[in-house]
Design a protein around this motif. Structure first.
Motif, PDB file in Angstrom:
ATOM      1  N   ALA A 139      18.134  21.352  17.842  1.00 49.76           N
ATOM      2  CA  ALA A 139      18.636  21.643  19.185  1.00 49.76           C
ATOM      3  C   ALA A 139      17.728  22.606  19.940  1.00 49.76           C
ATOM      4  N   SER A 140      17.046  23.485  19.224  1.00 46.56           N
ATOM      5  CA  SER A 140      16.164  24.464  19.874  1.00 46.56           C
ATOM      6  C   SER A 140      14.693  24.081  19.792  1.00 46.56           C
ATOM      7  N   GLU A 141      14.409  22.939  19.201  1.00 41.40           N
ATOM      8  CA  GLU A 141      13.037  22.464  19.063  1.00 41.40           C
ATOM      9  C   GLU A 141      12.597  21.721  20.331  1.00 41.40           C
ATOM     10  N   GLN A 142      11.335  21.812  20.650  1.00 40.25           N
ATOM     11  CA  GLN A 142      10.777  21.011  21.734  1.00 40.25           C
ATOM     12  C   GLN A 142      10.104  19.790  21.097  1.00 40.25           C
ATOM     13  N   ILE A 143      10.866  18.725  20.981  1.00 39.49           N
ATOM     14  CA  ILE A 143      10.394  17.535  20.280  1.00 39.49           C
ATOM     15  C   ILE A 143       9.342  16.814  21.123  1.00 39.49           C
ATOM     16  N   THR A 144       8.254  16.444  20.465  1.00 38.08           N
ATOM     17  CA  THR A 144       7.188  15.711  21.147  1.00 38.08           C
ATOM     18  C   THR A 144       7.157  14.241  20.748  1.00 38.08           C
ATOM     19  N   GLU A 145       7.710  13.922  19.570  1.00 37.33           N
ATOM     20  CA  GLU A 145       7.691  12.527  19.146  1.00 37.33           C
ATOM     21  C   GLU A 145       8.744  12.277  18.073  1.00 37.33           C
ATOM     22  N   VAL A 146       9.378  11.128  18.177  1.00 36.63           N
ATOM     23  CA  VAL A 146      10.229  10.604  17.111  1.00 36.63           C
ATOM     24  C   VAL A 146       9.778   9.174  16.861  1.00 36.63           C
ATOM     25  N   LYS A 147       9.483   8.857  15.609  1.00 38.69           N
ATOM     26  CA  LYS A 147       9.048   7.503  15.295  1.00 38.69           C
ATOM     27  C   LYS A 147       9.423   7.177  13.863  1.00 38.69           C
ATOM     28  N   GLY A 148       9.322   5.910  13.520  1.00 40.72           N
ATOM     29  CA  GLY A 148       9.567   5.565  12.130  1.00 40.72           C
ATOM     30  C   GLY A 148       9.998   4.134  11.936  1.00 40.72           C
ATOM     31  N   ILE A 149      10.431   3.873  10.713  1.00 43.32           N
ATOM     32  CA  ILE A 149      10.974   2.576  10.319  1.00 43.32           C
ATOM     33  C   ILE A 149      12.479   2.663  10.486  1.00 43.32           C
ATOM     34  N   PHE A 150      13.015   1.965  11.479  1.00 44.57           N
ATOM     35  CA  PHE A 150      14.425   2.079  11.838  1.00 44.57           C
ATOM     36  C   PHE A 150      15.246   0.876  11.384  1.00 44.57           C
ATOM     37  N   ASN A 151      14.615  -0.097  10.731  1.00 47.39           N
ATOM     38  CA  ASN A 151      15.340  -1.308  10.357  1.00 47.39           C
ATOM     39  C   ASN A 151      15.051  -1.673   8.908  1.00 47.39           C
ATOM     40  N   GLY A 152      16.075  -1.597   8.057  1.00 47.88           N
ATOM     41  CA  GLY A 152      15.892  -1.865   6.640  1.00 47.88           C
ATOM     42  C   GLY A 152      15.645  -3.331   6.325  1.00 47.88           C
ATOM     43  N   SER A 153      16.216  -4.236   7.121  1.00 45.08           N
ATOM     44  CA  SER A 153      16.049  -5.667   6.869  1.00 45.08           C
ATOM     45  C   SER A 153      14.600  -6.094   7.019  1.00 45.08           C
ATOM     46  N   SER A 154      13.980  -5.724   8.142  1.00 43.46           N
ATOM     47  CA  SER A 154      12.586  -6.108   8.379  1.00 43.46           C
ATOM     48  C   SER A 154      11.659  -5.420   7.381  1.00 43.46           C
ATOM     49  N   ASN A 155      11.970  -4.177   7.018  1.00 38.49           N
ATOM     50  CA  ASN A 155      11.113  -3.482   6.056  1.00 38.49           C
ATOM     51  C   ASN A 155      11.204  -4.126   4.675  1.00 38.49           C
ATOM     52  N   TYR A 156      12.389  -4.606   4.321  1.00 35.87           N
ATOM     53  CA  TYR A 156      12.567  -5.322   3.055  1.00 35.87           C
ATOM     54  C   TYR A 156      11.710  -6.587   3.042  1.00 35.87           C
ATOM     55  N   ILE A 157      11.739  -7.328   4.148  1.00 40.96           N
ATOM     56  CA  ILE A 157      10.960  -8.559   4.245  1.00 40.96           C
ATOM     57  C   ILE A 157       9.467  -8.262   4.147  1.00 40.96           C
ATOM     58  N   LEU A 158       9.003  -7.249   4.869  1.00 42.91           N
ATOM     59  CA  LEU A 158       7.579  -6.893   4.839  1.00 42.91           C
ATOM     60  C   LEU A 158       7.148  -6.447   3.446  1.00 42.91           C
ATOM     61  N   THR A 159       8.015  -5.753   2.734  1.00 44.39           N
ATOM     62  CA  THR A 159       7.702  -5.345   1.368  1.00 44.39           C
ATOM     63  C   THR A 159       7.475  -6.557   0.478  1.00 44.39           C
ATOM     64  N   LYS A 160       8.335  -7.557   0.616  1.00 42.30           N
ATOM     65  CA  LYS A 160       8.205  -8.763  -0.196  1.00 42.30           C
ATOM     66  C   LYS A 160       6.926  -9.534   0.154  1.00 42.30           C
ATOM     67  N   LEU A 161       6.554  -9.536   1.425  1.00 35.90           N
ATOM     68  CA  LEU A 161       5.334 -10.214   1.843  1.00 35.90           C
ATOM     69  C   LEU A 161       4.100  -9.569   1.226  1.00 35.90           C
ATOM     70  N   PHE A 162       4.086  -8.243   1.191  1.00 33.56           N
ATOM     71  CA  PHE A 162       2.892  -7.524   0.733  1.00 33.56           C
ATOM     72  C   PHE A 162       2.874  -7.331  -0.777  1.00 33.56           C
ATOM     73  N   GLN A 163       4.016  -6.974  -1.365  1.00 42.85           N
ATOM     74  CA  GLN A 163       4.019  -6.628  -2.783  1.00 42.85           C
ATOM     75  C   GLN A 163       4.157  -7.846  -3.697  1.00 42.85           C
ATOM     76  N   GLU A 164       4.882  -8.852  -3.249  1.00 41.11           N
ATOM     77  CA  GLU A 164       5.154 -10.000  -4.122  1.00 41.11           C
ATOM     78  C   GLU A 164       4.540 -11.298  -3.626  1.00 41.11           C
ATOM     79  N   GLY A 165       3.899 -11.246  -2.458  1.00 43.20           N
ATOM     80  CA  GLY A 165       3.252 -12.435  -1.936  1.00 43.20           C
ATOM     81  C   GLY A 165       4.207 -13.536  -1.528  1.00 43.20           C
ATOM     82  N   GLN A 166       5.464 -13.202  -1.269  1.00 41.87           N
ATOM     83  CA  GLN A 166       6.425 -14.204  -0.833  1.00 41.87           C
ATOM     84  C   GLN A 166       6.088 -14.688   0.570  1.00 41.87           C
ATOM     85  N   SER A 167       6.551 -15.882   0.891  1.00 47.91           N
ATOM     86  CA  SER A 167       6.445 -16.361   2.264  1.00 47.91           C
ATOM     87  C   SER A 167       7.503 -15.639   3.109  1.00 47.91           C
TER      88      SER A 167
END
Length: 404
Positions: A139-167
């Motif tokens: 509340a007392s911080e002067q925030i300059t940026e908020v970012k990140g991975i906000f969706n678990g479904s898409s991150n799960y899919i991307l993990t499978k694409l990269f780590q397991e080579g799934q389509s």
């Protein structure tokens, strides 16, 4: 008898998670009195059938119910339920990010007018208490940026694409089977879900209301084998990143796939986990990681809001900061099937270009407006992955290859 009686709307994945976390928690003086659902014929054993009702009015007009928990998937119906509940003096918890994002100014006004609280931690990033942290700790911080991975479904899919080579189709099917993605996954994989969440976060981080319609979003559904191969050749990963960055009175907003290198905390966040990075003037970068999808993690976030209401907790909305939403130049990797669909003259600069027999790509800086035009023209025959903006993830131009 419990002091707090809950009227629950919806009994899907999150509703069941709330029921389990609440009924196995002996420290909270609250109980679910009634559960309003649509399907009268569905078997919901071992829960007693008399718990279930089929008319919203049975909860809204029940004076013994003092907390309404809204967990349905229809945003407009949810808004009607929440509005009526607040007007009747019933405290409300919701996890409907689309409803909150599209109606937040109205919901803030209703809370003030009827002096009735509304909490929605479960609407943003599952089990990560990002709203609570922004509301209280920062509340007392002067925030300059908020970012990140906000969706678990898409991150799960991307993990499978990269780590397991799934389509892509294999990874999506597995995400749906595990309850991380809906039958219609468009909101998740299209970047709409994290856009709604980012809109809510902006209100608490920067004190301004930004409609989701004003936030550019591009999802992961067009990611190809070529895009993944490009990443692996340079030891990168692809993550769907939501980001809001404030620089010199301007706020840039974006939800899109990004190439991430191993020095970035987001590189190591896999499967259904979410990660939020908060940057500020005093604390600098802070990292919050937790499960962003699933019945129990999100159910726990809803339960935490219920517990907070029993202690008369409310949000203290930050004063508006003098910020102007502005689209700026971004460095992107743009892959295309047909070079006729890509007008290179709209790029401010180009650091790399490749045209092969079946596909090509260009790396350079471009405005969002011009990028939108290219993507609309190319439709499914193109994909964009961002590399840097006002706050860099990586500077891909430093890793470029040159073709004679």
């Amino acid at each position: 008898m419990s002091k707090y009686k809950i009227g629950l709307f919806g009994f899907g994945c999150v509703g069941k998670g709330l029921y389990e976390t609440l009924t196995t928690n002996n420290d909270l003086d609250a109980e679910i009195s009634k559960i309003c659902v649509k399907n009268k014929d569905k078997d919901r054993s071992p829960i007693a059938s008399e718990k279930f009702i089929f008319s919203a009015d049975e909860i809204l007009n029940d004076d013994s119910i003092n907390i309404v928990v809204e967990l349905i998937d229809d945003a407009e119906a949810a808004f009607e339920i929440v509005t009526k509940s607040l007007k009747k003096g019933k405290a409300v918890v919701t996890a409907n990010k689309k409803m909150v994002a599209e109606h937040l100014p109205e919901l803030i006004a209703l809370q003030k007018e009827y002096n009735t609280p509304l909490l929605y931690e479960g609407a943003v990033c599952g089990s990560i208490p990002i709203i609570r942290n922004l509301n209280d700790y920062y509340a007392s911080e002067q925030i300059t940026e908020v970012k990140g991975i906000f969706n678990g479904s898409s991150n799960y899919i991307l993990t499978k694409l990269f780590q397991e080579g799934q389509s892509y189709d294999e990874a999506l099917k597995e995400a749906q089977e595990n309850g991380f993605a809906e039958t219609d996954p468009t909101l998740d994989v299209g970047g709409f879900d994290p856009k709604f969440k980012l809109s809510i976060v902006i209100q608490h981080a920067f004190g301004i209301s930004v409609s989701p319609e004003k936030i550019f979003n591009w999802g992961i559904q067009n990611i190809s084998d070529e895009d993944i191969r490009f990443a692996k050749e340079r030891n990168l990963k692809i993550k769907l990143v939501a980001k809001a960055t404030a620089v010199n009175g301007q706020l840039s907003l974006l939800v899109a796939p990004h190439y991430i290198d191993s020095d970035n905390p987001l590189y190591h966040v896999e499967n259904e986990f979410n990660c939020v990075l908060i940057n500020g003037k005093y604390a600098h970068e802070q990292t919050l990681i937790g499960k962003g999808a699933g019945s129990l993690p999100t159910g726990l976030a809803v339960l935490a809001d219920v517990a907070s209401l029993t202690k008369e907790y409310t949000y203290n909305y930050a004063e508006s900061r003098n910020l102007t939403v502005q689209e700026d130049l971004s460095e992107v990797y743009l892959r295309f099937d047909d070079p006729e669909n890509v007008d290179l003259s709209v790029f401010e600069n180009v650091s790399e270009k490749f045209v092969g027999q079946k596909h090509g790509y260009v790396i350079g800086k471009i405005s969002l407006q011009n990028l939108k035009g290219i993507l609309e023209k190319a439709k499914e025959g193109a994909n964009v992955i961002f590399t840097s903006g006002k706050s860099a993830e990586i500077e891909l131009s430093k890793l470029t290859y040159f073709y004679a």
